[in-house]
Enzyme design. Structure first.
Site, PDB file in Angstrom:
ATOM      1  CG  ASP A 164      57.200  36.107  19.480  1.00 35.86           C
ATOM      2  OD1 ASP A 164      58.056  35.239  19.284  1.00 35.86           O
ATOM      3  OD2 ASP A 164      56.910  36.985  18.641  1.00 35.86           O
ATOM      4  CG  ASN A 217      47.527  40.861  17.633  1.00 32.90           C
ATOM      5  OD1 ASN A 217      47.278  41.738  18.448  1.00 32.90           O
ATOM      6  ND2 ASN A 217      48.748  40.663  17.162  1.00 32.90           N
ATOM      7  CG  LEU A 218      41.787  40.519  15.201  1.00 34.03           C
ATOM      8  CD1 LEU A 218      40.616  41.329  14.663  1.00 34.03           C
ATOM      9  CD2 LEU A 218      41.597  40.221  16.689  1.00 34.03           C
ATOM     10  CG  ASP A 232      50.342  39.752  26.721  1.00 29.51           C
ATOM     11  OD1 ASP A 232      50.489  38.725  26.026  1.00 29.51           O
ATOM     12  OD2 ASP A 232      50.516  40.896  26.264  1.00 29.51           O
ATOM     13  CE  LYS A 275      47.895  40.880  21.644  1.00 30.47           C
ATOM     14  NZ  LYS A 275      49.017  40.187  20.970  1.00 30.47           N
ATOM     15  NE  ARG A 289      50.116  35.465  15.622  1.00 33.52           N
ATOM     16  CZ  ARG A 289      50.095  36.750  15.285  1.00 33.52           C
ATOM     17  NH1 ARG A 289      49.315  37.178  14.311  1.00 33.52           N
ATOM     18  NH2 ARG A 289      50.855  37.625  15.920  1.00 33.52           N
ATOM     19  CB  CYS A 317      54.603  36.175  14.536  1.00 30.89           C
ATOM     20  SG  CYS A 317      54.417  34.659  15.507  1.00 30.89           S
ATOM     21  N   GLY A 344      49.049  34.317  20.436  1.00 32.55           N
ATOM     22  CA  GLY A 344      48.585  33.168  19.685  1.00 32.55           C
ATOM     23  C   GLY A 344      48.522  31.896  20.499  1.00 32.55           C
TER      24      GLY A 344
END
Length: 303
Positions: free
Chosen positions: A122, A62-63, A54, A78, A65, A177, A33
């Protein structure tokens, strides 16, 4: 007109500032994000070398945000998708991707070749590991955290205090999240703040972004900030953050993802706690320290 005219017309940027951005090497850890906002803004500004680290793959949830990705990207790494998107947006810059989970060993190697580091991961373990490495190597670190409709962004290290000075201990509860939820615009605003702070550091703007904390609360519509340039290093810096490869044969390993039994270490034995983000491991390590056992460490393995 050129790609950067609306930026270079600013006296605090100019042609010389644009050259500085073009020569800069920025390491961005996390392409979720926060990274989905940070990365396009840095690419658009003409930061010449972007390195994306990553380990994750795009998922449908995920999409809402993570605006770099589309339905067609589901299942792909990603870092790889983000690098391709940035090259399409700005073919003048160099973008490289590493599909890997960052740990302290990898952090030391990756930070060494960067001029500035952005923590968009995160994971408490990643954030503290990056801060420790950036502090040791004298590299600036821009980090952010967001949950629900609120979060913060701050500039650390390279002459400013590290993360442990401002956050010597972790909160008892901090939902991620998945568990606590998050609003996409809040994530994007924190990512945009990270990008602005990073550009400010690279351009040498005053007052400096390093040593500055910004807090955003979109539940109460409140924005605040403070400087922490003189924050002292904590007397007790907390547990060491390790990579899995740094666990020694004689360590007592407690995997909190599977095993919740209380450890029974031998005198002087190092106890290493494992969990996904590092939060439960940190709390367990702190509890053992409070019970009188000094040698503790944590690993945030992400699994």
């Amino acid at each position: 007109m050129t790609r950067y005219d609306r930026q270079t017309v600013l006296p605090e940027v100019g042609a010389e500032g644009q050259r500085r951005l073009a020569a800069a090497r920025v390491l961005v850890v996390g392409a979720g994000g926060l990274g989905s906002t940070v990365l396009p803004l840095l690419a658009g500004a003409g930061v010449g070398h972007l390195r994306i680290v990553d380990h994750d793959r795009v998922e449908e949830h995920n999409l809402h945000r993570q605006t770099l990705y589309e339905m067609a990207d589901i299942g792909r790494p990603k870092a790889e998708v983000a690098a391709e998107a940035l090259r399409r947006r700005n073919p003048e810059i160099a973008v490289s991707a590493l599909i890997a989970r960052l740990d302290p060993v990898l952090a030391r190697a990756e930070v060494a070749s960067a001029d500035l580091v952005i923590d968009a991961a995160d994971s408490f373990a990643v954030s503290y590991a990056l801060s420790d490495v950036c502090e040791a190597q004298g590299k600036p670190l821009i980090t952010a955290s967001v949950s629900g409709r609120q979060g913060y962004a701050g500039g650390f290290c390279a002459g400013a205090p590290g993360l442990r000075a401002l956050f010597p201990d972790l909160p008892m509860q901090a939902p991620d999240c998945a568990g606590g939820g998050v609003m996409g615009p809040a994530v994007a605003m924190l990512g945009a703040l990270q990008a602005q702070m990073a550009l400010s550091v690279l351009l040498g703007h005053r007052p400096p972004a390093l040593g500055q904390m910004l807090r955003l609360d979109l539940a109460s519509w409140h924005v605040s900030g403070f400087r922490f340039d003189t924050a002292p290093a904590p007397d007790d810096p907390g547990p060491e953050v390790l990579a899995l490869s740094e666990i020694a044969a004689d360590d007592l390993v407690v995997d909190l993802r599977k095993d919740t039994a209380a450890p029974d270490p031998a005198p002087g034995q190092r106890v290493v706690f494992l969990c996904r983000t590092g939060l439960r491991a940190w709390r367990a390590a702190r509890a053992l320290q409070a019970a009188g056992h000094a040698r503790v460490a944590i690993v945030g393995d992400g699994e």
